[in-house]
Design an enzyme around this catalytic site. Structure first.
Site, PDB file in Angstrom:
ATOM      1  N   TYR A   1      -4.677   5.826   2.125  1.00 42.05           N
ATOM      2  CA  TYR A   1      -4.706   5.826   0.662  1.00 42.05           C
ATOM      3  C   TYR A   1      -5.958   5.116   0.176  1.00 42.05           C
ATOM      4  O   TYR A   1      -6.165   3.934   0.447  1.00 42.05           O
ATOM      5  CB  TYR A   1      -3.452   5.130   0.126  1.00 42.05           C
TER       6      TYR A   1
ATOM      7  N   LYS B   1      -4.364  10.301   0.578  1.00 39.54           N
ATOM      8  CA  LYS B   1      -4.241  10.360  -0.879  1.00 39.54           C
ATOM      9  C   LYS B   1      -5.439   9.651  -1.483  1.00 39.54           C
ATOM     10  O   LYS B   1      -5.787   8.540  -1.065  1.00 39.54           O
ATOM     11  CB  LYS B   1      -2.944   9.689  -1.348  1.00 39.54           C
TER      12      LYS B   1
ATOM     13  N   VAL C   1       0.028  13.532  -5.599  1.00 35.36           N
ATOM     14  CA  VAL C   1       1.034  12.484  -5.773  1.00 35.36           C
ATOM     15  C   VAL C   1       0.838  12.037  -7.207  1.00 35.36           C
ATOM     16  O   VAL C   1      -0.032  11.228  -7.513  1.00 35.36           O
ATOM     17  CB  VAL C   1       0.844  11.337  -4.769  1.00 35.36           C
TER      18      VAL C   1
ATOM     19  N   THR D   1       2.136   2.612  -8.774  1.00 33.51           N
ATOM     20  CA  THR D   1       2.900   2.883  -9.991  1.00 33.51           C
ATOM     21  C   THR D   1       4.267   2.227  -9.935  1.00 33.51           C
ATOM     22  O   THR D   1       4.873   1.948 -10.971  1.00 33.51           O
ATOM     23  CB  THR D   1       3.039   4.407 -10.203  1.00 33.51           C
TER      24      THR D   1
END
Length: 291
Positions: free
Chosen positions: A136, A164, A206, A47
């Site tokens: 991740y 994540k 998150v 992001t």
């Protein structure tokens, strides 16, 4: 169901109208989300458009985030790269700046690697890692999936703090929770699955939507803690899922920046190519979801 939960913000990277890094805007953004109450911030993630940042800009973003975040706010730095040496360099810099942990994806060029290949990559990353590492899984951006077997194997390492997942695949998350130790932290990265993941035993999210909707995420998690499943489900269905779907359609960075700019949190909604800013009609549509 998890007994407690965390909400961390994967920070967008503010740019000015010409596309240059807006350091003052980043400082204000960190102040904004930490004042709301988030448990941590994550600079230089997907992001945050990390792949569009020059090496100098990357260091500036990491330094600014770590210096601006208060002591009670954790800083998890995105340290993604296709080579182990760069991941190590980024982790070392993050550690020097006072970060608490690093977020690492599998290599994002070359397609799906074998489980053994990905495990070897992470074993090399974890060797003498100066920070706790969060694995991740984000196959839509990376181009490959980190297998449940690989996550389970890596979770045995003392250097790995957690995981994540932004795949949007709830059965996959369930398998990770089933195959990893109780104290292994599992964060949801897909806002549309925030509540379902908590119900399954996840540890929080998150969450891109936490830039503006921390209170709603907190409300949903607190409802679950008190046994109010219908209340948590209502927040998920009525607030989180519709905006999550908009982010998935138009892009998380462009959508979140449009919302932040509309609320005056950042000055400009500028994104860098290949991302594209939202059209005026789309901005009106997504900002209307917050009303």
């Amino acid at each position: 169901m998890a007994e407690s939960f965390d909400v961390l913000t994967p920070l967008v990277t503010p740019f000015d109208a010409t596309g240059d890094l807006d350091v003052a805007g980043l400082e204000s953004l960190v102040d904004h989300v930490t004042a709301a109450g988030v448990d941590g911030v994550v600079p230089c993630g997907t992001t945050g458009e990390f792949e569009t940042l020059s090496p100098e800009e990357y260091r500036t973003v990491v330094r600014t985030a770590t210096e601006t975040a208060p002591d009670d706010c954790r800083v998890m730095v995105g340290t993604a790269a296709t080579d182990v040496s760069t991941v190590h360099d980024r982790m070392a810099f993050a550690a020097e700046q006072g970060a608490d942990s690093a977020l690492v994806v599998p290599p994002y060029y070359g397609g799906q690697a074998s489980a053994a290949g990905n495990e070897a990559f992470f074993d090399a990353v974890l060797a003498d890692a100066p920070l706790p590492v969060y694995l991740y899984n984000i196959p839509g951006a990376v181009g490959q999936t980190l297998s449940v077997e690989t996550v389970a194997a890596l979770a045995e390492s003392d250097a790995v703090a957690g995981f994540k997942d932004s795949s949007g695949d709830l059965p996959y998350v369930t398998s990770v929770l089933d195959r990893t130790p109780e104290d292994f932290t599992v964060y949801q990265g897909h806002d549309g699955l925030f509540v379902p993941s908590l119900v399954l035993g996840g540890d929080g999210g998150v969450s891109a939507l936490s830039h503006l909707l921390f209170d709603d995420l907190e409300r949903a998690g607190t409802a679950l803690e008190s046994g109010d499943v219908p209340g948590a489900r209502a927040v998920q269905r009525d607030v989180l899922s519709p905006l999550s779907e908009a982010c998935a359609e138009y892009g998380f960075a462009p959508t979140v920046k449009a919302l932040l700019a509309d609320r005056g949190v950042i000055d400009h909604a500028t994104v860098r190519p290949p991302r594209d800013s939202l059209s005026p009609d789309t901005v009106a549509s997504v900002t209307g979801m917050l009303e």
